[in-house]
Design a protein around this motif. Sequence first.
Motif, PDB file in Angstrom:
ATOM      1  N   ASN A   4       0.835  -1.195   0.000  1.00  0.00           N
ATOM      2  CA  ASN A   4       0.000   0.000   0.000  1.00  0.00           C
ATOM      3  C   ASN A   4       0.870   1.245   0.000  1.00  0.00           C
ATOM      4  O   ASN A   4       1.963   1.249   0.565  1.00  0.00           O
ATOM      5  N   LEU A   5       0.353   2.296  -0.607  1.00  0.00           N
ATOM      6  CA  LEU A   5       1.072   3.569  -0.656  1.00  0.00           C
ATOM      7  C   LEU A   5       1.388   4.047   0.758  1.00  0.00           C
ATOM      8  O   LEU A   5       2.513   4.428   1.063  1.00  0.00           O
ATOM      9  N   CYS A   6       0.385   4.020   1.629  1.00  0.00           N
ATOM     10  CA  CYS A   6       0.553   4.380   3.038  1.00  0.00           C
ATOM     11  C   CYS A   6      -0.700   3.923   3.780  1.00  0.00           C
ATOM     12  O   CYS A   6      -1.549   3.252   3.209  1.00  0.00           O
ATOM     13  N   GLU A   7      -0.836   4.325   5.020  1.00  0.00           N
ATOM     14  CA  GLU A   7      -1.996   3.905   5.810  1.00  0.00           C
ATOM     15  C   GLU A   7      -3.296   4.528   5.326  1.00  0.00           C
ATOM     16  O   GLU A   7      -4.377   4.065   5.676  1.00  0.00           O
ATOM     17  N   HIS A   8      -3.215   5.568   4.500  1.00  0.00           N
ATOM     18  CA  HIS A   8      -4.410   6.257   4.033  1.00  0.00           C
ATOM     19  C   HIS A   8      -4.956   5.715   2.707  1.00  0.00           C
ATOM     20  O   HIS A   8      -6.089   6.011   2.343  1.00  0.00           O
ATOM     21  N   PHE A   9      -4.148   4.980   1.989  1.00  0.00           N
ATOM     22  CA  PHE A   9      -4.559   4.404   0.709  1.00  0.00           C
ATOM     23  C   PHE A   9      -4.285   2.905   0.730  1.00  0.00           C
ATOM     24  O   PHE A   9      -3.154   2.485   0.961  1.00  0.00           O
ATOM     25  N   ASP A  10      -5.316   2.114   0.468  1.00  0.00           N
ATOM     26  CA  ASP A  10      -5.162   0.660   0.424  1.00  0.00           C
ATOM     27  C   ASP A  10      -4.801   0.203  -0.985  1.00  0.00           C
ATOM     28  O   ASP A  10      -5.216  -0.863  -1.429  1.00  0.00           O
ATOM     29  N   ALA A  65     -10.985  11.281  -0.744  1.00  0.00           N
ATOM     30  CA  ALA A  65     -12.379  10.912  -0.465  1.00  0.00           C
ATOM     31  C   ALA A  65     -12.823   9.728  -1.317  1.00  0.00           C
ATOM     32  O   ALA A  65     -13.574   8.870  -0.847  1.00  0.00           O
ATOM     33  N   LYS A  66     -12.343   9.647  -2.540  1.00  0.00           N
ATOM     34  CA  LYS A  66     -12.790   8.602  -3.455  1.00  0.00           C
ATOM     35  C   LYS A  66     -12.034   7.286  -3.268  1.00  0.00           C
ATOM     36  O   LYS A  66     -12.609   6.208  -3.369  1.00  0.00           O
ATOM     37  N   HIS A  67     -10.725   7.362  -3.010  1.00  0.00           N
ATOM     38  CA  HIS A  67      -9.902   6.154  -2.995  1.00  0.00           C
ATOM     39  C   HIS A  67      -9.174   5.897  -1.674  1.00  0.00           C
ATOM     40  O   HIS A  67      -8.482   4.895  -1.549  1.00  0.00           O
ATOM     41  N   GLY A  68      -9.303   6.811  -0.709  1.00  0.00           N
ATOM     42  CA  GLY A  68      -8.560   6.642   0.534  1.00  0.00           C
ATOM     43  C   GLY A  68      -9.398   6.984   1.749  1.00  0.00           C
ATOM     44  O   GLY A  68     -10.624   6.995   1.691  1.00  0.00           O
ATOM     45  N   HIS A  69      -8.733   7.288   2.845  1.00  0.00           N
ATOM     46  CA  HIS A  69      -9.401   7.654   4.091  1.00  0.00           C
ATOM     47  C   HIS A  69      -8.422   8.421   4.957  1.00  0.00           C
ATOM     48  O   HIS A  69      -7.214   8.395   4.738  1.00  0.00           O
ATOM     49  N   GLY A  70      -8.935   9.136   5.948  1.00  0.00           N
ATOM     50  CA  GLY A  70      -8.086   9.898   6.859  1.00  0.00           C
ATOM     51  C   GLY A  70      -7.750  11.267   6.306  1.00  0.00           C
ATOM     52  O   GLY A  70      -8.484  11.823   5.488  1.00  0.00           O
ATOM     53  N   ASP A  71      -6.603  11.802   6.753  1.00  0.00           N
ATOM     54  CA  ASP A  71      -6.201  13.158   6.389  1.00  0.00           C
ATOM     55  C   ASP A  71      -5.029  13.218   5.419  1.00  0.00           C
ATOM     56  O   ASP A  71      -4.714  14.284   4.914  1.00  0.00           O
ATOM     57  N   GLY A  72      -4.336  12.119   5.213  1.00  0.00           N
ATOM     58  CA  GLY A  72      -3.133  12.134   4.388  1.00  0.00           C
ATOM     59  C   GLY A  72      -1.898  12.299   5.252  1.00  0.00           C
ATOM     60  O   GLY A  72      -1.991  12.606   6.447  1.00  0.00           O
ATOM     61  N   CYS A  73      -0.732  12.088   4.642  1.00  0.00           N
ATOM     62  CA  CYS A  73       0.517  12.147   5.401  1.00  0.00           C
ATOM     63  C   CYS A  73       1.658  12.617   4.498  1.00  0.00           C
ATOM     64  O   CYS A  73       1.461  12.918   3.332  1.00  0.00           O
ATOM     65  N   GLU A  74       2.855  12.634   5.058  1.00  0.00           N
ATOM     66  CA  GLU A  74       4.027  13.086   4.312  1.00  0.00           C
ATOM     67  C   GLU A  74       4.438  12.099   3.227  1.00  0.00           C
ATOM     68  O   GLU A  74       5.284  12.408   2.396  1.00  0.00           O
ATOM     69  N   ILE A  75       3.843  10.926   3.199  1.00  0.00           N
ATOM     70  CA  ILE A  75       4.119   9.955   2.130  1.00  0.00           C
ATOM     71  C   ILE A  75       3.140  10.132   0.980  1.00  0.00           C
ATOM     72  O   ILE A  75       3.539  10.264  -0.176  1.00  0.00           O
ATOM     73  N   CYS A  76       1.848  10.159   1.296  1.00  0.00           N
ATOM     74  CA  CYS A  76       0.855  10.174   0.219  1.00  0.00           C
ATOM     75  C   CYS A  76       0.633  11.557  -0.396  1.00  0.00           C
ATOM     76  O   CYS A  76       0.330  11.657  -1.588  1.00  0.00           O
ATOM     77  N   LYS A  77       0.806  12.627   0.365  1.00  0.00           N
ATOM     78  CA  LYS A  77       0.562  13.960  -0.198  1.00  0.00           C
ATOM     79  C   LYS A  77       1.512  14.276  -1.355  1.00  0.00           C
ATOM     80  O   LYS A  77       1.055  14.650  -2.438  1.00  0.00           O
ATOM     81  N   PRO A  78       2.836  14.136  -1.195  1.00  0.00           N
ATOM     82  CA  PRO A  78       3.712  14.398  -2.340  1.00  0.00           C
ATOM     83  C   PRO A  78       3.518  13.392  -3.485  1.00  0.00           C
ATOM     84  O   PRO A  78       3.648  13.750  -4.656  1.00  0.00           O
ATOM     85  N   ALA A  79       3.170  12.140  -3.151  1.00  0.00           N
ATOM     86  CA  ALA A  79       2.944  11.136  -4.201  1.00  0.00           C
ATOM     87  C   ALA A  79       1.733  11.510  -5.044  1.00  0.00           C
ATOM     88  O   ALA A  79       1.782  11.471  -6.277  1.00  0.00           O
ATOM     89  N   VAL A  80       0.636  11.905  -4.393  1.00  0.00           N
ATOM     90  CA  VAL A  80      -0.561  12.307  -5.129  1.00  0.00           C
ATOM     91  C   VAL A  80      -0.302  13.608  -5.884  1.00  0.00           C
ATOM     92  O   VAL A  80      -0.753  13.779  -7.014  1.00  0.00           O
ATOM     93  N   ALA A  81       0.453  14.522  -5.292  1.00  0.00           N
ATOM     94  CA  ALA A  81       0.799  15.768  -5.986  1.00  0.00           C
ATOM     95  C   ALA A  81       1.577  15.473  -7.264  1.00  0.00           C
ATOM     96  O   ALA A  81       1.338  16.093  -8.300  1.00  0.00           O
ATOM     97  N   SER A  82       2.484  14.521  -7.199  1.00  0.00           N
ATOM     98  CA  SER A  82       3.245  14.124  -8.381  1.00  0.00           C
ATOM     99  C   SER A  82       2.326  13.532  -9.443  1.00  0.00           C
ATOM    100  O   SER A  82       2.473  13.813 -10.638  1.00  0.00           O
TER     101      SER A  82
END
Length: 117
Positions: free
Chosen positions: A24-30, A57-74
Amino acid sequence: GCEPLVKSILASELEKMGSALSNNLCEHFDLSRQELMLLLRTNPDPSSVDSFEKILAKHGHGDGCEICKPAVASMLASLQNQIILDDGRDALQDTNDRSLANMQRGGTYSIVPRVPG
């Protein structure tokens, strides 16, 4: 290299011990990064996945983190080819991308041209 072999051995040994290795990308995305990118790329309505909040909201849960935020931004930068510092996307970037430079420990920096794509 030997990374695929090490991963397969680790996965096998963890399975024997009753555990599992998550990609998984991180705890916020399965989803893995590749799976999430594929979902975003093939989404029939690009406007429904044009921000971190909508994707979370569509594919994850929670608030996001320092792992998933830059990955999604990319992913957003690759798929939409928009300025990375506009429309609230600047908060998703790491320090180097936010300042459009390579920040050094001493506070100095070097400017690196950014080319979309």
